[in-house]
Each structure stands twice: as structure tokens, then as C-alpha cells.
Design a protein around this motif. Structure first.
Motif, short mmCIF file in Angstrom:
data_model
loop_
_atom_site.label_atom_id
_atom_site.label_comp_id
_atom_site.label_asym_id
_atom_site.label_seq_id
_atom_site.Cartn_x
_atom_site.Cartn_y
_atom_site.Cartn_z
N GLN A 38 1.00 -1.41 -0.02
CA GLN A 38 -0.10 -0.15 0.20
C GLN A 38 0.84 1.63 0.04
N ASP A 39 2.29 1.55 0.52
CA ASP A 39 3.07 2.53 0.54
C ASP A 39 3.40 2.49 -0.24
N ALA A 40 3.98 1.49 -1.24
CA ALA A 40 4.43 1.59 -2.66
C ALA A 40 2.96 2.33 -3.40
N LEU A 41 2.55 1.42 -3.58
CA LEU A 41 0.96 2.38 -4.43
C LEU A 41 1.17 4.46 -3.84
N ASP A 42 1.27 4.59 -2.79
CA ASP A 42 1.02 5.29 -2.33
C ASP A 42 1.93 6.20 -2.74
N ILE A 43 3.03 5.79 -2.64
CA ILE A 43 4.31 6.65 -3.40
C ILE A 43 4.49 6.73 -4.97
N VAL A 44 4.45 5.56 -5.48
CA VAL A 44 3.86 5.94 -7.07
C VAL A 44 2.77 7.01 -7.40
N GLN A 45 1.43 6.86 -6.67
CA GLN A 45 0.31 7.77 -7.24
C GLN A 45 1.28 9.25 -7.00
N GLU A 46 1.59 9.43 -5.74
CA GLU A 46 2.05 10.78 -5.30
C GLU A 46 2.88 10.96 -6.80
N SER A 47 4.18 10.20 -6.95
CA SER A 47 4.99 10.92 -7.82
C SER A 47 4.68 10.93 -8.97
#
Length: 165
Positions: A38-47
Motif C-alpha cells: 500500500q505504501d509503495a502504491l501511495d508513493i507511485v501515486q504521489e510521484s
């Protein structure tokens, strides 16, 4: 004014296509930093959001790869610094995913990689997991090519020492 809007639209379309084509690579990079889906998906989305908001700063669409990887890596590093949840845990490995690989070796390599300083870990991940050229890594990290080569050499030396122990 129309010409400027047309240029921005071309950049946005190129950016969107690039994101769609490489979404799995972006997820892998983010996941290597946080070890949490979930954190990785959040990082990708924020990027992606950061990339869209800074699309005007992209001077040449041919440089989109190092430009976006810079955003992704910086977002990942910022997230790990700020996150209280971040802990280094060896991921649960499914034997179905790694049929042809030695699972213990994968765990050892991942643990050794996690123990590297961030600047070394980033260079190794970009070079060997994302198959980027040294020159692209240098652009992405805004470093001299010789600095990247030195870090890569040092990182591999540290990994060898770590794995041999």
C-alpha cells in the motif's frame, strides 16, 4: 499562447503513456524502499501527481525516464524518512513466484541491499533492477558519471562483503 498549450498537451500525453507503460517498474522501485504494498502504491501515486504538476519543467520529452525516476526516488526517500511505519522486514516469499531461484540467496541479497546506505542502494537498484545505463542514472540522481560508477563499485563491494559473511 496556443503553441504553449499544445507543447504542454504533448508533454502530458507522453507522460501519461510513459506512466502506463512502466507502472510495474515504478511500483518495484517504491516497494524496494518501503517493503509495503500500500505504501509503495501511495508513493507511485504521489510521484505521478508531482510529475504532472511539474510537467512544464520537463524541457525535453526524450529525458522523461531520468526526470521521472528522480521524482520517484526522491518521493520514496522522503516517505521513508517521514514514515513512522517504515521498518525493514524481509518480505514473505511465495515459492510460486521464485521457482527457478534460490530463495535463501534472494533473502540474503535483499537483506544486504537493505543494509546499504541510500545512495548506494539507489544506484544498485537503478542499474540492476531497472537496467538503466550509468549515464541515465547520473542524470536521474543529478550526479557526475564517475560518482555513479564509484558508488556502484563501492556498493557491489559492500554487498559482496555482506553476503560472504
Amino acid at each position: 499562447m496556443k503553441l504553449l498549450n499544445l507543447g504542454k498537451k504533448i508533454k502530458e500525453k507522453t507522460f501519461k503513456n510513459y506512466i502506463i507503460e512502466n507502472k510495474n517498474s515504478f511500483y518495484r522501485i517504491a516497494y524496494k524502499y518501503v517493503r509495503n504494498e500500500q505504501d509503495a502504491l501511495d508513493i507511485v501515486q504521489e510521484s505521478i501527481l508531482k510529475g504532472l504538476s511539474k510537467i512544464d519543467k520537463l524541457e525535453n520529452v526524450d529525458c522523461i525516464k531520468p526526470w521521472f525516476y528522480t521524482i520517484l526516488i526522491n518521493t520514496s526517500i522522503d516517505y521513508t524518512r517521514k514514515s513512522k511505519k517504515y521498518t525493514q522486514i524481509v518480505e514473505k516469499i511465495s515459492t510460486d513466484t521464485y521457482i527457478d531461484r534460490d530463495i535463501e540467496t534472494d533473502i540474503d541479497i535483499q537483506m544486504a541491499l537493505d543494509n546499504l546506505p541510500k545512495e548506494y542502494k539507489t544506484v544498485v537498484m537503478l542499474r540492476y533492477f531497472e537496467d538503466m545505463k550509468i549515464s541515465d542514472i547520473a542524470k536521474t540522481l543529478d550526479e557526475n558519471i564517475n560518482t555513479v560508477k564509484t558508488r556502484l563499485y563501492k556498493a557491489l563491494k559492500l554487498l559482496k562483503i555482506e553476503i560472504d559473511e
